[in-house]
Motif scaffolding. Structure first.
Motif, short mmCIF file in Angstrom:
data_model
loop_
_atom_site.label_atom_id
_atom_site.label_comp_id
_atom_site.label_asym_id
_atom_site.label_seq_id
_atom_site.Cartn_x
_atom_site.Cartn_y
_atom_site.Cartn_z
N ARG A 161 0.83 -1.20 0.00
CA ARG A 161 0.00 0.00 0.00
C ARG A 161 0.87 1.26 0.00
NH1 ARG A 161 -5.17 0.37 1.70
NH2 ARG A 161 -4.72 1.94 3.30
N ALA A 162 1.98 1.23 0.72
CA ALA A 162 2.89 2.39 0.74
C ALA A 162 3.40 2.71 -0.66
CB ALA A 162 4.07 2.11 1.68
N VAL A 163 3.78 1.66 -1.39
CA VAL A 163 4.27 1.86 -2.76
C VAL A 163 3.13 2.31 -3.67
CG1 VAL A 163 5.25 0.67 -4.75
CG2 VAL A 163 6.15 0.22 -2.47
N ARG A 164 1.95 1.74 -3.46
CA ARG A 164 0.79 2.15 -4.26
C ARG A 164 0.47 3.63 -4.04
NH1 ARG A 164 -4.85 3.12 -2.45
NH2 ARG A 164 -4.93 1.12 -1.37
N PHE A 165 0.58 4.11 -2.80
CA PHE A 165 0.31 5.53 -2.53
C PHE A 165 1.35 6.44 -3.18
CE2 PHE A 165 -2.26 4.19 1.33
CZ PHE A 165 -3.47 4.61 0.79
N CYS A 166 2.57 5.93 -3.36
CA CYS A 166 3.58 6.71 -4.09
C CYS A 166 3.07 7.04 -5.48
CB CYS A 166 4.89 5.93 -4.19
SG CYS A 166 5.83 5.81 -2.67
N SER A 167 2.44 6.07 -6.11
CA SER A 167 1.88 6.27 -7.44
C SER A 167 0.56 7.03 -7.40
CB SER A 167 1.66 4.90 -8.11
OG SER A 167 0.94 5.04 -9.31
N GLN A 168 -0.35 6.57 -6.55
CA GLN A 168 -1.70 7.15 -6.51
C GLN A 168 -1.69 8.63 -6.15
OE1 GLN A 168 -4.56 4.93 -4.13
NE2 GLN A 168 -5.65 6.80 -3.63
N LEU A 169 -0.88 9.00 -5.15
CA LEU A 169 -0.88 10.38 -4.65
C LEU A 169 0.30 11.19 -5.15
CD1 LEU A 169 -1.81 9.62 -0.92
CD2 LEU A 169 -3.36 10.25 -2.79
N ASP A 170 1.25 10.53 -5.82
CA ASP A 170 2.50 11.19 -6.23
C ASP A 170 3.27 11.66 -5.00
OD1 ASP A 170 4.49 12.14 -7.84
OD2 ASP A 170 3.43 13.94 -8.52
N PHE A 171 3.31 10.79 -3.98
CA PHE A 171 4.05 11.04 -2.75
C PHE A 171 5.32 10.19 -2.75
CE2 PHE A 171 0.70 12.67 0.52
CZ PHE A 171 0.27 13.61 -0.38
N THR A 172 6.19 10.45 -1.77
CA THR A 172 7.36 9.60 -1.56
C THR A 172 7.31 9.04 -0.14
OG1 THR A 172 8.68 11.51 -0.85
CG2 THR A 172 8.82 10.88 -3.17
N VAL A 173 7.94 7.90 0.07
CA VAL A 173 7.99 7.33 1.42
C VAL A 173 9.15 7.95 2.17
CG1 VAL A 173 6.99 5.14 0.65
CG2 VAL A 173 9.47 5.39 0.75
N THR A 174 9.03 8.00 3.49
CA THR A 174 10.13 8.50 4.30
C THR A 174 11.27 7.49 4.27
OG1 THR A 174 9.34 7.45 6.32
CG2 THR A 174 8.51 9.68 5.84
N GLU A 175 12.45 7.93 4.63
CA GLU A 175 13.60 7.04 4.66
C GLU A 175 13.37 5.88 5.63
OE1 GLU A 175 16.98 5.55 3.19
OE2 GLU A 175 15.99 7.39 2.49
#
Length: 401
Positions: A161-175
């Motif tokens: 889901r974290a990776v999916r949100f990177c695409s869906q929202l155009d966000f990045t995950v924290t380190e």
């Protein structure tokens, strides 16, 4: 003023408050509202127990009452209402062994996956945000509520889901989240493929697919995903090819088939538990794409695809930077075809048999119909019985010579 979708659900919260309980909008709807994105399903959390919820509302469905969820029917809509709860002991990396109902909203929000999904909102637009989800929305970050290691060990699908949100929202995950995924992605092998499939297709439907795919590569999460662990190069090829979001799962399957060296379309369908319908649609798209590469858009190709597949076909073409066609253009050409199905042909199998009394019933009838169909589409033969009759007689003469 609050969004109209929330206004429709407001009477449910008003009813809880009338009976002395509290209730808030929670989850993805709140997140998307704050981002100015289209709002999907609206979920509500309350300190009322499921039994109390059932006693307050007349029209309900106990869809997941053991986990505190009751579907409340209001107007023409159904709203999932869930009692504040805490969870413990995720022995299968997916489901909690025990659920305890609580009266604290903050305790309930603390069990959620990411801070951006742990914001509650009252119809007055008051926000309850104990984990600073608004700051992460502003900074376009995906961070977990509490320790990433704990959240991912509870439900391994949260990494997907974290990776999916990177695409869906155009966000990045924290380190921190990135490092945790690198360490714990092997736990995804405990997750049902059907759940992974849902997130996989949602990733491709996002606004920045490349970002999601690149995160799969960077964290090496592909090592724990079906087939990709044995052919991770396909992820890089996808990242290089995908130019825009892909809304249709069958297009994703077709693209995987076209870019894969080791696996067939059937392999991808089986590995990700896709439906037979998706397999058929993807197979038609693959065949159409290969024909297009050789001949471009032809009457035969449009006929073979059918109007209902044009959107999917264009999505596939765009991933290979073929932008010269539009949906309107394909539909215009399709409308001018002399026939749109074999039913439109001016001759049937029985009539063919009458024209060839010298022949017995057999495969030749289907072969003739197929040849007539192709000639009509190419413009070599008019779709008129007399013209077809002359052609059939000509074939008879040639066969007898």
């Amino acid at each position: 003023m609050i969004n109209q979708a929330f206004m429709k659900a407001k009477p449910i919260i008003d009813t809880f408050e009338k009976y002395g309980y509290e209730a808030y909008f929670v989850g993805g709807a709140v997140r998307d509202y704050l981002l100015g994105e289209p709002i999907g399903d609206i979920d509500i959390a309350t300190n009322a127990t499921p039994t109390e919820t059932l006693s307050i509302f007349e029209k309900t469905v106990p869809v997941g009452i053991e986990h505190g969820t009751v579907l409340v029917l209001h107007g023409n809509e159904g709203y999932e209402v869930t009692t504040y709860r805490v969870e413990s002991d995720y022995s299968d990396f997916r489901r909690p062994e025990s659920v305890t109902f609580v009266r604290s909203l903050t305790e309930d929000l603390a069990r959620r996956d990411f801070t951006i999904n742990a914001i509650a909102m009252h119809p007055s637009e008051q926000l309850i945000d104990p984990f600073n989800g608004q700051a992460d929305l502003h900074n376009q970050l995906i961070s977990t509520v509490g320790l990433a290691e704990e959240r991912f060990s509870e439900d391994a699908l949260r990494m997907m889901r974290a990776v999916r949100f990177c695409s869906q929202l155009d966000f990045t995950v924290t380190e921190t989240v990135k490092q945790a995924i690198k360490t714990y992605h092997h736990l995804l092998q405990n997750i049902a493929v059907e759940r992974i499939q849902v997130e996989w297709f949602k990733l491709f439907a996002g606004k920045n697919v490349k970002q999601g795919l690149d995160m799969l590569l960077e964290t090496k999460m592909y090592e724990s995903l079906p087939l990709l662990k044995d052919e991770h190069n396909v992820i890089q090829r996808l990242s290089d090819h995908v130019k825009s979001s892909i809304k249709h799962p069958e297009v994703v399957l077709a693209l995987l088939s076209l870019l894969s060296d080791s696996w067939t379309l059937s392999d991808w369908v089986k590995a990700y538990r896709c439906s037979n319908q998706q397999k058929r649609e993807a197979n038609e798209l693959v065949k159409a794409f290969k024909i297009y590469q050789i001949n471009g858009i032809t009457n035969q190709l449009l006929y073979q695809l059918g109007r209902n597949r044009f959107s999917q076909f264009l999505e596939l073409l765009q991933q290979f930077e073929f932008y010269e066609w539009s949906l309107k253009g394909l539909e215009s050409m399709y409308n001018q075809l002399p026939i749109h199905s074999r039913k439109d042909m001016a001759i049937e199998g029985n009539q063919l048999l009458n024209l060839r009394p010298d022949k017995q019933k057999g495969p030749w009838i289907g072969e003739y119909l197929q040849l007539i169909e192709r000639m009509i589409l190419s413009g070599e033969l008019l779709n008129q019985y007399e013209a077809i009759e002359r052609q059939v007689k000509q074939w008879k003469t040639q066969e007898n010579d």
